[in-house]
Write an enzyme that holds these catalytic residues in place. Structure first.
Site, mmCIF file in Angstrom:
data_model
loop_
_atom_site.group_PDB
_atom_site.id
_atom_site.type_symbol
_atom_site.label_atom_id
_atom_site.label_comp_id
_atom_site.label_asym_id
_atom_site.label_seq_id
_atom_site.Cartn_x
_atom_site.Cartn_y
_atom_site.Cartn_z
ATOM 1 N N CYS A 26 12.784 -29.440 -9.996
ATOM 2 C CA CYS A 26 12.487 -28.011 -10.056
ATOM 3 C C CYS A 26 13.679 -27.303 -10.681
ATOM 4 C CB CYS A 26 12.132 -27.458 -8.682
ATOM 5 S SG CYS A 26 13.452 -27.623 -7.465
ATOM 6 N N HIS A 568 14.127 -17.051 -6.360
ATOM 7 C CA HIS A 568 13.347 -18.224 -5.944
ATOM 8 C C HIS A 568 12.344 -17.783 -4.875
ATOM 9 C CE1 HIS A 568 12.364 -22.183 -4.364
ATOM 10 N NE2 HIS A 568 13.027 -22.746 -5.368
#
Length: 648
Positions: A26, A568
């Site tokens: 990620c 995030h």
């Protein structure tokens, strides 16, 4: 390999290749699925140079390495010798809308071969230059070999495009190549040459009159010239991907590997010769002749409009739409007038950036503008566009005006471009007429790019740029004062503070309370977390989108002051594979403070068992003296409050 030693050590400590059952990555971490996590030497991995920490969560063994994770991941896959799902790679978002889909398809097909396409064109341009000045004879061995080098790609272009198009459409690349090879097969080319007697003539007396030399089960085959063609192979490969998918579904797995390819070629190639090839060739010919007619009707207006808007086309990726048209025109008409006017853009940008280099007092801008100028001269415009002209609107407009005038000049000379090839000053050989040599096309282009360079410089130096336009050193007197203090005291005497606005409304949560050690103990940088009250993320400052992960759960912004902000959304939401997320920007976009970046379905994420707590961190924390978070408990107004203060 930059990370080879690191990855070899990590592979050993994680239990070896045989302990890995899956691997993705990620924004900051490599996400392993291990057969036995107890075999991994977690404490030793945490102590490795280059590892931020290890997080074991959600059935994944997550090794946090930072923002360069994509590079580490790619080399780890090679070192370990493992196969991974291509979806784990960082890819651009799937575009929405007909135009965006078209641009995406064209760019995906042509990008892998654009460098060799330009190289081949430059070789052909060099040969045209040498023969125009009688420095090389067309019968010499040197000419024959170099001509084969430059012309080979163009002659067999359908084979190359068959490969890249098949990859884009999800088919087997070698099937696409096989279809392309059939289109340029020597026997087919010879049959189409008209050497033999035609069996009959279709559409006699019309613009698409077609002599028939061969039939297929009694059906007349309209043979076209497919060497150097573009549109037919792309359409045929798209058709093949659908045919292949159909046979994949209905043929038993035991015999699928042989029969799918066999039946796909058996269906697609005849259909291409009978229907797809002629229709797409006629469409391409009509488009080319239509554009050529429009240009001949008013070449000055056409050149001015295309030239004036060319850098805007580049910004939005629309210039990709002109590439297949131009290549098709080379193949059918022998020349092109579509991309021609845009070829003056690099020299206009060179003039603009050189003017800014001479005029600015901003040391950082000087460092950017000089290499941007040199790149633009040789045809690479991105450093000048995104680093110099676009952030300064007047300079951007000056480039457009200079290119528009250059396009009009080419229109006056009725300039034509005859081959694909280099840009900037390397584009000059592209305008040499292969039949007559140097004519008005070359003269027109040289005059146009010289004018673009001079006008870009003059417009910018005297009208379009002021030192007040730059904000990196807002107060020049303060800058001079700080330099004096550095000389006298040997240290910087004053701090600079940058305020970031609230990107998400909601309750403030200290980063230490986030249930992920990578965030909670500040290993990825200092910052703050928010429990969102609504599913919208806004830009905290002016800047650019430097990272947008394919699953859209995280976005990275680099502000105009160089601050790297990572937002995030949620914990482990990468596992949602993009569900509940809707990005409003794409990677590389320039954004303004308060601009909507991303929407997400907060309730949908929570229903799937994931937390929506959203850390907002400064990734390059170590470059600053301190990061101060807001003292508020709740942020109700996006964009207004001082959310994070960065002290430099």
């Amino acid at each position: 390999m930059e990370y080879k030693a690191f990855n070899e050590t990590l592979l050993n400590k994680i239990g070896g290749k045989e302990n890995i059952s899956g691997l993705t990555h990620c924004m900051t971490r490599m996400r392993f699925k291990l057969k036995d996590e107890s075999k991994a030497k977690t404490d030793e991995i945490k102590q490795m140079a280059g590892v931020v920490t290890v997080v074991q969560s959600g059935g994944q063994y997550q090794v946090v390495v930072g923002n360069h994770v994509a590079d580490v991941y790619k080399e780890f896959v090679q070192v370990a010798g493992i196969q991974t799902d291509d979806s784990s790679e960082m890819e651009e978002d799937k575009p929405k809308g007909v135009l965006n889909n078209f641009i995406d398809i064209v760019s995906s097909i042509f990008t892998p071969i654009i460098s060799v396409l330009m190289a081949s064109g430059m070789i052909k341009g060099l040969l045209a230059l040498l023969t125009a000045f009688s420095l090389l004879d067309k019968t010499s061995g040197i000419y024959l070999i170099l001509n084969a080098t430059g012309d080979g790609l163009f002659y067999f272009f359908p084979i190359f495009l068959g490969y890249t198009a098949a990859k884009k459409f999800g088919g087997k690349p070698f099937l696409g190549m096989a279809i392309g090879a059939a289109l340029v097969y020597p026997t087919i080319v010879t049959a189409n040459s008209g050497a033999g007697e035609s069996l009959l003539t279709l559409f006699q007396g019309t613009a698409i009159e077609s002599p028939i030399y061969v039939t297929f089960f009694g059906i007349p085959v309209i043979l076209m010239s497919y060497t150097s063609s573009v549109i037919p192979i792309i359409a045929a490969t798209y058709m093949a991907s659908k045919v292949e998918g159909f046979f994949e579904r209905i043929i038993p797995r035991a015999i699928r590997s042989f029969f799918v390819a066999f039946l796909t070629l058996l269906v697609t190639v005849p259909l291409t010769f009978l229907v797809i090839g002629p229709l797409t060739t006629w469409v391409g010919l009509i488009i080319g002749q239509g554009l050529s007619t429009a240009y001949e009707f008013s070449p000055i207006i056409a050149g001015t409009l295309i030239g004036g808007f060319w850098q805007i086309f580049i910004m939005f990726g629309l210039h990709w739409g002109f590439i297949p048209i131009a290549l098709n025109n080379y193949a059918t008409l022998g020349f092109d007038v579509v991309v021609m006017a845009g070829l003056a853009t690099p020299l206009a940008m060179a003039g603009v950036t050189l003017a800014i280099f001479f005029k600015t007092k901003d040391r950082k801008l000087k460092e950017i503008s000089l290499p941007a100028f040199l790149s633009a001269v040789f045809g690479i415009t991105e450093p000048a566009l995104y680093g110099v002209t676009l952030p300064r609107k007047k300079a951007f407009y000056a480039t457009s005006v200079a290119t528009a005038i250059a396009g009009g000049i080419m229109g006056i000379f009725k300039t034509r471009v005859y081959i694909n090839g280099g840009t900037g000053i390397f584009a000059i050989p592209r305008f040499i007429n292969p039949e007559t040599g140097i004519d008005n096309s070359v003269i027109g282009f040289v005059v146009a790019i010289a004018s673009a360079f001079v006008l870009g410089f003059v417009f910018t130096y005297f009208y379009a740029y002021s030192t007040k336009d730059d904000q990196s050193n807002v107060n020049e007197k303060l800058d001079e004062q700080l330099e004096e203090e550095e000389q006298v005291n040997g240290e910087l005497g004053q701090n600079v503070m940058y305020n970031l606005a609230t990107p998400i409304s909601g309750d403030i949560v200290p980063l230490s309370e986030v249930e992920d050690n990578a965030f909670s103990i500040g290993l990825l940088g200092k910052g703050i977390a928010i429990m969102p009250s609504e599913g919208k993320v806004f830009a905290p400052a002016d800047g650019s989108v430097t990272t947008l992960f394919p699953t859209h759960h995280a976005i990275g912004i680099t502000t105009t002051d160089g601050i790297e902000v990572l937002i995030h959304v949620g914990m482990d939401t990468v596992n949602l594979d993009g569900r509940h997320f809707s990005p409003k920007v794409k990677q590389g976009d320039i954004v303004k403070k308060g601009q909507l970046l991303l929407e997400f379905d907060k309730e949908g994420i929570q229903k799937e068992g994931y937390s929506v707590i959203t850390p907002v961190i400064i990734s390059n924390t170590n470059q600053y003296l301190d990061i101060l978070e807001t003292s508020n408990k709740e942020m109700t107004q996006v964009g207004d409050e001082d959310f994070i203060t960065v002290i430099a």
